[in-house]
Design a protein around this motif. Sequence first.
Motif, short mmCIF file in Angstrom:
data_model
loop_
_atom_site.label_atom_id
_atom_site.label_comp_id
_atom_site.label_asym_id
_atom_site.label_seq_id
_atom_site.Cartn_x
_atom_site.Cartn_y
_atom_site.Cartn_z
N ALA A 174 19.27 41.84 37.62
CA ALA A 174 20.00 43.10 37.81
C ALA A 174 21.09 43.56 37.03
O ALA A 174 21.40 44.44 37.14
CB ALA A 174 20.55 43.02 39.35
N PHE A 175 21.52 42.58 36.26
CA PHE A 175 22.68 42.73 35.45
C PHE A 175 22.11 42.88 33.91
O PHE A 175 23.03 43.08 32.93
CB PHE A 175 23.67 41.76 35.47
CG PHE A 175 24.52 41.90 36.78
CD1 PHE A 175 25.54 42.51 36.83
CD2 PHE A 175 23.91 40.93 37.84
CE1 PHE A 175 26.27 42.65 38.13
CE2 PHE A 175 24.69 41.23 39.09
CZ PHE A 175 25.66 41.83 39.18
N ARG B 96 27.92 41.01 33.57
CA ARG B 96 27.05 41.18 34.59
C ARG B 96 26.36 39.40 34.76
O ARG B 96 26.16 39.37 35.79
CB ARG B 96 25.92 42.08 34.05
CG ARG B 96 26.51 43.33 34.44
CD ARG B 96 25.18 44.40 34.04
NE ARG B 96 24.77 44.43 32.78
CZ ARG B 96 25.28 45.03 31.53
NH1 ARG B 96 26.26 45.72 31.68
NH2 ARG B 96 24.67 44.71 30.52
N ALA B 97 26.32 38.97 33.65
CA ALA B 97 25.46 37.70 33.97
C ALA B 97 26.62 36.68 34.26
O ALA B 97 26.20 35.81 35.44
CB ALA B 97 25.18 37.09 32.40
N ASP B 98 27.97 36.89 34.44
CA ASP B 98 28.89 35.87 34.86
C ASP B 98 29.18 36.45 36.30
O ASP B 98 29.21 35.52 37.25
CB ASP B 98 30.37 36.21 34.37
CG ASP B 98 30.37 35.81 32.79
OD1 ASP B 98 29.35 35.08 32.28
OD2 ASP B 98 31.27 36.36 31.96
N VAL B 99 29.01 37.64 36.54
CA VAL B 99 29.26 37.94 38.11
C VAL B 99 27.94 37.44 38.77
O VAL B 99 28.22 36.95 40.19
CB VAL B 99 29.38 39.59 38.25
CG1 VAL B 99 29.07 39.85 39.54
CG2 VAL B 99 30.67 40.11 37.62
N ALA B 100 26.79 37.60 38.39
CA ALA B 100 25.65 37.23 38.93
C ALA B 100 25.67 35.87 39.30
O ALA B 100 25.14 35.30 40.35
CB ALA B 100 24.47 37.51 38.17
N ASP C 215 39.96 37.52 31.56
CA ASP C 215 38.94 37.18 32.28
C ASP C 215 39.00 37.53 33.59
O ASP C 215 38.07 37.12 34.66
CB ASP C 215 38.52 35.50 32.26
CG ASP C 215 39.69 34.82 32.57
OD1 ASP C 215 40.67 35.46 33.19
OD2 ASP C 215 39.73 33.56 32.43
N PHE C 216 39.65 38.44 33.96
CA PHE C 216 39.48 39.19 35.51
C PHE C 216 38.66 40.42 35.58
O PHE C 216 38.97 41.22 34.47
CB PHE C 216 41.09 39.33 35.92
CG PHE C 216 40.88 39.87 37.19
CD1 PHE C 216 41.01 39.37 38.48
CD2 PHE C 216 40.83 41.43 37.43
CE1 PHE C 216 41.12 39.60 39.48
CE2 PHE C 216 40.84 42.04 38.86
CZ PHE C 216 40.88 41.20 39.86
N THR C 217 37.68 40.45 36.38
CA THR C 217 36.86 41.59 36.22
C THR C 217 36.79 42.16 37.83
O THR C 217 36.76 41.40 38.70
CB THR C 217 35.33 41.16 35.79
OG1 THR C 217 35.57 40.48 34.85
CG2 THR C 217 34.52 42.18 35.97
N THR C 218 36.49 43.44 37.65
CA THR C 218 36.45 44.24 39.03
C THR C 218 35.27 45.20 38.77
O THR C 218 35.44 45.99 37.90
CB THR C 218 37.75 44.68 39.95
OG1 THR C 218 37.28 45.20 41.16
CG2 THR C 218 38.32 45.68 38.89
N GLN D 175 38.17 29.57 32.93
CA GLN D 175 37.01 28.96 32.79
C GLN D 175 35.96 29.59 31.92
O GLN D 175 35.77 30.76 32.07
CB GLN D 175 36.24 28.60 34.03
CG GLN D 175 37.28 27.65 35.09
CD GLN D 175 37.09 26.31 34.55
OE1 GLN D 175 36.28 25.76 34.37
NE2 GLN D 175 38.42 25.61 34.55
N ASP D 176 35.16 28.85 31.15
CA ASP D 176 34.29 29.41 30.19
C ASP D 176 32.76 29.26 30.80
O ASP D 176 32.48 28.11 31.09
CB ASP D 176 34.32 28.78 29.10
CG ASP D 176 33.24 29.41 27.87
OD1 ASP D 176 32.69 30.09 28.31
OD2 ASP D 176 33.21 28.89 26.69
N PRO D 177 32.37 30.33 31.40
CA PRO D 177 30.90 30.09 32.04
C PRO D 177 29.74 29.52 31.23
O PRO D 177 28.98 29.20 31.75
CB PRO D 177 30.58 31.80 32.38
CG PRO D 177 31.99 32.48 32.20
CD PRO D 177 32.79 31.75 31.06
N LEU D 178 30.02 29.52 29.93
CA LEU D 178 28.93 29.06 28.95
C LEU D 178 29.12 27.43 28.91
O LEU D 178 28.39 26.88 27.96
CB LEU D 178 28.80 29.68 27.42
CG LEU D 178 28.58 31.17 27.97
CD1 LEU D 178 28.57 31.83 26.54
CD2 LEU D 178 27.09 31.50 28.51
#
Length: 302
Positions: free
Chosen positions: A18-19, A34-38, A100-103, A170-173
Amino acid sequence: MRIRATVAAVTGALALSAFAVPAAQADDSGSAYRADVAKVRAAHAKSALGSRADAPYDMDVTFSNFKIAKSFKVGALERVSTTVTYTMTHAADVDIEAEDFTTVPYLYKGSYTAPDNMLFGNLPATCAATSATTADCKGKIDVYPSEGELINADAGSWKGAALALAQNGQDPLAEDYDITKVGYADQGGLGSTLVQRNAKLTVDAAPEPVKKGKTITITGKLTRANWETNKYSGLPSGQSVVLQFRQAGTTAYTNVKGIKTTTGGALKTTVKADVDGYYRFTYAGITSTAPVSAAGDFVDVQ
């Protein structure tokens, strides 16, 4: 490629697809978020069912004053965007200025916990602090009908929601990514809008020129976007359409008569010509289909 947001069996979990947007369609800065949020959303949903312990913590963030257009129409192929504004309220220890804050605002079809489909924007919302614990945010919903994001049954009422994600460094990767240190908030039922299939309407009055008092035949066709074929097709027979007339030298159209569409959205009726002017068909729309008016066709009465 962006595809329809298929919802997983777990409550509220969203497929990563979806992202995923092609670079040609979205800014590079949008693809990563989008990948991070998913990823975080899926982990949060699974933890709600008690199926995993490694999940983000519930962040003290809520949303209100969600505003979006009452409706917006989506064609068969072209990207469509609509703007959303909302207020975000957060605890004093939530750093909304962090990189790294997202809304982001989003729309969902069906229930909040198990939506049939969801629509997001290419980029996160931008926010401006109004106090130590509140901010005004603005984002977009981007829709790509040619990428399979919608099926025809999706037309109609959608509900608004918003979410927030704090990676907290935090680094998602990274291999040592610790999702338990990631904050997450998600809230539905914030508003509503109609996502409608775009409609097209044609008109042709003949013969022209015509002698005063003679009959003219007015034909046309009412079609709407088919999100599954990415073409326009006629609406079912029996749609109510109004024939209107505007006398030359004036600016306002007046109703002449109401007629119904036939097979394939076809329209046909007759009137007697008295003065020069423009004829058009106008369609008020229905829940699934946007209203539309044809451009006027001029008839020279001699």
